[in-house]
Design a protein around this motif. Structure first.
Motif, mmCIF file in Angstrom:
data_model
loop_
_atom_site.group_PDB
_atom_site.id
_atom_site.type_symbol
_atom_site.label_atom_id
_atom_site.label_comp_id
_atom_site.label_asym_id
_atom_site.label_seq_id
_atom_site.Cartn_x
_atom_site.Cartn_y
_atom_site.Cartn_z
ATOM 1 N N ASP A 86 -7.175 -0.708 20.676
ATOM 2 C CA ASP A 86 -6.409 -1.600 19.811
ATOM 3 C C ASP A 86 -5.437 -0.723 19.035
ATOM 4 O OD1 ASP A 86 -7.772 -0.413 17.628
ATOM 5 O OD2 ASP A 86 -9.352 -1.935 17.712
ATOM 6 N N ASP A 87 -4.788 -1.241 18.020
ATOM 7 C CA ASP A 87 -3.756 -0.490 17.308
ATOM 8 C C ASP A 87 -4.290 0.754 16.601
ATOM 9 O OD1 ASP A 87 -1.904 -2.298 18.132
ATOM 10 O OD2 ASP A 87 -1.883 -3.468 16.263
ATOM 11 N N GLY A 88 -5.580 0.761 16.286
ATOM 12 C CA GLY A 88 -6.116 1.884 15.522
ATOM 13 C C GLY A 88 -6.958 2.856 16.323
ATOM 14 N N THR A 89 -7.060 2.663 17.632
ATOM 15 C CA THR A 89 -7.977 3.472 18.443
ATOM 16 C C THR A 89 -7.628 4.958 18.397
ATOM 17 O OG1 THR A 89 -8.318 1.613 19.947
ATOM 18 C CG2 THR A 89 -8.967 3.778 20.737
ATOM 19 N N MET A 90 -6.338 5.281 18.581
ATOM 20 C CA MET A 90 -5.942 6.689 18.610
ATOM 21 C C MET A 90 -6.192 7.363 17.267
ATOM 22 S SD MET A 90 -2.313 8.411 19.775
ATOM 23 C CE MET A 90 -2.391 7.627 21.404
ATOM 24 N N ASP A 91 -5.879 6.663 16.176
ATOM 25 C CA ASP A 91 -6.118 7.230 14.842
ATOM 26 C C ASP A 91 -7.601 7.461 14.607
ATOM 27 O OD1 ASP A 91 -3.431 7.270 14.240
ATOM 28 O OD2 ASP A 91 -3.463 5.332 13.195
ATOM 29 N N GLN A 92 -8.422 6.518 15.054
ATOM 30 C CA GLN A 92 -9.872 6.664 14.873
ATOM 31 C C GLN A 92 -10.405 7.850 15.683
ATOM 32 O OE1 GLN A 92 -11.531 2.872 15.981
ATOM 33 N NE2 GLN A 92 -10.517 1.787 14.293
ATOM 34 N N TYR A 93 -9.910 8.000 16.912
ATOM 35 C CA TYR A 93 -10.374 9.113 17.742
ATOM 36 C C TYR A 93 -9.909 10.449 17.170
ATOM 37 C CZ TYR A 93 -12.091 11.281 22.028
ATOM 38 O OH TYR A 93 -12.805 12.032 22.926
ATOM 39 N N THR A 94 -8.685 10.472 16.655
ATOM 40 C CA THR A 94 -8.178 11.703 16.037
ATOM 41 C C THR A 94 -9.029 12.086 14.835
ATOM 42 O OG1 THR A 94 -5.907 11.250 16.765
ATOM 43 C CG2 THR A 94 -6.188 12.780 14.925
ATOM 44 N N LYS A 95 -9.367 11.100 14.003
ATOM 45 C CA LYS A 95 -10.220 11.361 12.839
ATOM 46 C C LYS A 95 -11.581 11.884 13.284
ATOM 47 C CE LYS A 95 -12.006 9.156 8.641
ATOM 48 N NZ LYS A 95 -12.071 7.879 7.864
ATOM 49 N N TYR A 96 -12.112 11.304 14.364
ATOM 50 C CA TYR A 96 -13.399 11.738 14.926
ATOM 51 C C TYR A 96 -13.327 13.198 15.369
ATOM 52 C CZ TYR A 96 -16.685 12.280 18.866
ATOM 53 O OH TYR A 96 -17.616 12.753 19.742
ATOM 54 N N LEU A 97 -12.246 13.578 16.055
ATOM 55 C CA LEU A 97 -12.097 14.957 16.511
ATOM 56 C C LEU A 97 -11.920 15.921 15.346
ATOM 57 C CD1 LEU A 97 -9.792 14.714 19.674
ATOM 58 C CD2 LEU A 97 -12.246 15.149 19.593
#
Length: 432
Positions: free
Chosen positions: A298-309
């Motif tokens: 969704d719109d926030g998936t990449m930001d969430q994955y980046t935060k996770y990394l």
């Protein structure tokens, strides 16, 4: 470049490794087979940095599973080695196992040096001449425990090492793709080579199952180093060792190392270990999250994955992250662009005046803490003394008083003002 130390169990391979590297990495015990897995290190000798791998005791034709695993790992190291140090034991003389190993080594085109270990005195040095019967050329009597004969052996070793690359390769940016098996390294290379505007020259790598491809991209020559075939060993021990050998060589070869992750899997400790190894070697770093096309978004998936990394990267939060798909070729151009940007940042030199403006602003914002004895610490001057990798020297009245947290603070300020994305920085503090 790689030098492999091999030989039957209990001849002193690990002791020699520790002597050459100045470390205690290899476990030394008077019991055959203590060193089961490979151990990597570097020997520094008269301006030469020589990568070494210490292997478990080589036991030819053994049916014992433990000894078979050791033999397999030693054979992999032999495949990768540019020079082989075959260690034997002066105190026991030639054994049947030494003869079997010599039979394996004799046909190889890789230079083999016979190192007659435990030659602690002149009489044992004379005894070392027996090993000429192995038919492998010059014998070097040494004592790993007291360093007798080691300098002579190292001088000969340096002569056997391969020469430096020709001048035509000096401007070439080497990008090594590293990471766990099945993350998609080979697929990413193939996707890159499939672009119409890429002029490709395939050439065999220096080691089996390593593919080196020269690509002309955006006016620069790139050498893509793909550690292919890491998953081809059937045994778990062999796979892990094989992957480590390939990763180590690829890291050493690269100007920039791309850690390829599988977006469909959780981050593993092995991934972080590889990135830590890249950082220790002061290579440029990029993280490529592959198989991004398979992730529900969704719109926030990449930001969430980046935060996770980022929470796992810790102090390596300056490493850029690119989300790619080798199948759809999504952002593969961006990955190459980012690798080139990091390579340029690694070669960047900062003018001394500009550097000291940044340092002074950092000092004005947060002064160094006092030393343990209460003395004030004053940093008076900074200069960049090296590029690729960048090294900065800071002059202070009490350099020993500058703690790790303040060093990280200064590094952060340098990055904020000067860039160096994906580039390890070395900060050295000296007394003025």
């Amino acid at each position: 470049m790689l030098v492999a130390i091999v030989g039957r169990p209990n001849v002193g391979k690990s002791t020699l490794f520790n002597r050459l590297t100045g470390s205690r990495q290899a476990i030394v015990e008077d019991t055959p087979g203590v060193t089961r897995d490979r151990v990597y290190g570097e020997a520094e000798w008269k301006g030469h940095t020589i990568p070494l791998v210490d292997t478990g005791g080589y036991v030819p034709r053994s049916d014992d599973p433990y000894e078979r695993a050791i033999r397999e790992q030693a054979e992999i190291a032999l495949e990768d080695a540019d020079v082989i140090l075959f260690v034997v034991d002066v105190t026991t003389g030639i054994t049947e196992m030494d003869k079997e190993i010599a039979t394996v080594l004799r046909p190889t085109e890789t230079p083999v040096m016979v190192v007659a270990n435990k030659a602690d005195n002149e009489e044992r040095e004379w005894d070392a001449s027996e090993f000429y019967q192995l038919g492998l050329g010059e014998v070097y009597p040494v004592s790993s425990t007291n360093k007798r004969g080691v300098d002579d052996m190292m001088a000969a070793l340096v002569e056997e090492l391969p020469g430096t690359e020709d001048e035509a390769d000096e401007d070439r940016v080497q990008v090594s793709l590293v990471g766990k098996p099945n993350a998609g390294k080979s697929s990413l290379v193939n996707a890159t080579l499939g672009f119409d505007r890429a002029i490709v020259t395939e050439r065999p790598g220096t080691t089996r199952d390593t593919v080196q491809s020269v690509v002309q991209y955006e006016g620069r020559d790139l050498m893509l180093v793909d550690t292919a075939g890491m998953q081809k060993r059937s045994k778990a021990d062999g796979v892990e060792f094989y992957a480590t050998v390939r990763s180590e060589r690829a890291i050493r070869a690269g100007d920039v190392c791309v850690l390829v992750l599988d977006a469909t899997e959780e981050l593993h400790k092995q991934d972080l270990n590889v990135l830590s190894e890249v950082n220790e070697h002061k290579k440029g770093m990029v993280v490529a999250v592959n198989k991004w096309d398979l992730v529900p978004k969704d719109d926030g998936t990449m930001d969430q994955y980046t935060k996770y990394l980022r929470q796992y990267l810790g102090t390596l939060d300056h490493v850029p992250i690119v989300y790619v798909s080798a199948v759809t070729k999504q952002r593969v151009y961006e990955l190459l662009d980012k690798a080139l940007e990091v390579a340029e940042e690694r070669e960047k030199r900062v003018q001394t005046s500009a550097l000291n403006d940044v340092v002074q602003a950092a000092l004005d914002e947060k002064h160094p803490p006092t030393t343990s004895s209460g003395a004030f610490v004053n940093i008076t001057y900074a200069t960049q003394v090296r590029t690729a990798p960048p090294v900065f020297v800071f002059f202070a009245n009490h350099p020993e008083g500058i703690r790790t947290d303040y060093k990280r603070y200064l590094e952060g300020k340098l990055r904020d003002a000067l860039g160096f994305e994906g580039v390890p920085l070395t900060l050295v503090f000296k007394e003025k």
